[in-house]
Design an enzyme around this catalytic site. Sequence first.
Site, PDB file in Angstrom:
ATOM      1  N   ASP A  61       0.857  -1.185   0.000  1.00 34.45           N
ATOM      2  CA  ASP A  61       0.000   0.000   0.000  1.00 34.45           C
ATOM      3  C   ASP A  61       0.891   1.233   0.000  1.00 34.45           C
ATOM      4  O   ASP A  61       1.628   1.466   0.966  1.00 34.45           O
ATOM      5  CB  ASP A  61      -0.899  -0.019   1.235  1.00 34.45           C
ATOM      6  CG  ASP A  61      -1.896   1.128   1.256  1.00 34.45           C
ATOM      7  OD1 ASP A  61      -1.760   2.067   0.441  1.00 34.45           O
ATOM      8  OD2 ASP A  61      -2.801   1.099   2.106  1.00 34.45           O
TER       9      ASP A  61
ATOM     10  N   ASN B 116       3.831   6.953  -8.658  1.00 32.07           N
ATOM     11  CA  ASN B 116       2.753   6.961  -9.640  1.00 32.07           C
ATOM     12  C   ASN B 116       1.395   6.620  -9.033  1.00 32.07           C
ATOM     13  O   ASN B 116       0.369   7.047  -9.558  1.00 32.07           O
ATOM     14  CB  ASN B 116       3.081   5.963 -10.759  1.00 32.07           C
ATOM     15  CG  ASN B 116       1.895   5.682 -11.642  1.00 32.07           C
ATOM     16  OD1 ASN B 116       1.489   6.519 -12.440  1.00 32.07           O
ATOM     17  ND2 ASN B 116       1.312   4.501 -11.504  1.00 32.07           N
TER      18      ASN B 116
ATOM     19  N   TYR C 156      -9.058  16.193  -4.947  1.00 33.01           N
ATOM     20  CA  TYR C 156      -8.096  15.523  -5.822  1.00 33.01           C
ATOM     21  C   TYR C 156      -7.112  16.542  -6.388  1.00 33.01           C
ATOM     22  O   TYR C 156      -5.890  16.342  -6.344  1.00 33.01           O
ATOM     23  CB  TYR C 156      -8.835  14.819  -6.954  1.00 33.01           C
ATOM     24  CG  TYR C 156      -7.928  14.279  -8.038  1.00 33.01           C
ATOM     25  CD1 TYR C 156      -7.135  13.164  -7.799  1.00 33.01           C
ATOM     26  CD2 TYR C 156      -7.870  14.891  -9.287  1.00 33.01           C
ATOM     27  CE1 TYR C 156      -6.301  12.658  -8.792  1.00 33.01           C
ATOM     28  CE2 TYR C 156      -7.038  14.392 -10.278  1.00 33.01           C
ATOM     29  CZ  TYR C 156      -6.256  13.287 -10.029  1.00 33.01           C
ATOM     30  OH  TYR C 156      -5.430  12.807 -11.014  1.00 33.01           O
TER      31      TYR C 156
ATOM     32  N   ALA D 147      -6.368  19.532  -5.250  1.00 34.35           N
ATOM     33  CA  ALA D 147      -5.531  20.103  -4.196  1.00 34.35           C
ATOM     34  C   ALA D 147      -4.410  19.151  -3.810  1.00 34.35           C
ATOM     35  O   ALA D 147      -3.274  19.575  -3.548  1.00 34.35           O
ATOM     36  CB  ALA D 147      -6.378  20.441  -2.973  1.00 34.35           C
TER      37      ALA D 147
ATOM     38  N   LYS E 156      -2.946  16.988  -5.775  1.00 38.01           N
ATOM     39  CA  LYS E 156      -1.957  17.001  -6.855  1.00 38.01           C
ATOM     40  C   LYS E 156      -1.191  18.325  -6.873  1.00 38.01           C
ATOM     41  O   LYS E 156       0.010  18.350  -7.203  1.00 38.01           O
ATOM     42  CB  LYS E 156      -2.640  16.744  -8.198  1.00 38.01           C
ATOM     43  CG  LYS E 156      -3.155  15.319  -8.354  1.00 38.01           C
ATOM     44  CD  LYS E 156      -2.035  14.286  -8.247  1.00 38.01           C
ATOM     45  CE  LYS E 156      -2.502  12.904  -8.630  1.00 38.01           C
ATOM     46  NZ  LYS E 156      -1.411  11.893  -8.575  1.00 38.01           N
TER      47      LYS E 156
END
Length: 261
Positions: A70, A97, A161, A163, A165
């Site tokens: 994880d 990734n 999402y 924010a 990134k």
Amino acid sequence: MTSSSTFAVTTSELPSGRVIIVTGGGSGIGRAAALGFAEQGAQVLITGRRAEPLDDTAAAHPNITPLVADAAGADDARRTISTAVERWGRIDALINNAGAGAILPLAEVTADRIRQIFAVNVVGPSLLAAAALPHLAASRGVIVNVSSTFGHKPGAGLSHYAASKAALEHLTRCWALEFAPSGIRVNAVAAGPTETDALTGMMGLSEAQAAAVKAEERAQIPLGRRGVPEDVAAWIVQLADPSATWVTGQVLAVDGGLGLV
């Protein structure tokens, strides 16, 4: 960090051959990147939470080794790094990734949903990078973070999402300054809409909803199409290549021009 001595490790006895870690390596961009590195002769450790896609990717090239882990877990971050070092004795590149996200209007947010997104997109890369630092210093290696067009372009319903990134992109710049004295480069690739299972998997859309989103995206992208994993993976591989030794702190948009509109 003020000097390279912080992560000083003797390099004279490191074996030849590059060793690459790719999180989220079982599918999509991660799979394409892992295959790209393996085809160059690197040993590639891929991680993810599900064994089946990891095994499928590993079966595609003998240089790829799967590890169920994880990316957001502190123990698994340490285990990932130690697995690579114990098996091959070095780490040359860490490719962060693995990602999490959701179409999540503010009226529907919960604390758990926000924490889950940031755990994978911000906390996980941080834990992996911290655990890898001495080994990357030894090889004068590189970190490549995989961001998104929406790390710098707003999108309705994507606030958390996006924010997360945006945070990953700024971590990239800060780490590039922090680790430069140790010879570690840090860059990011901001991927645009790409033909993976992210819309139906990570984003939780139905097939019909995903098809509608894809059509809308194709209409918006200046180059007229959604990307394929190899479009993005090629730049991940290039930024991790020793030929790019004077490139650090950059966020490269690979999105068909979507970030321009």
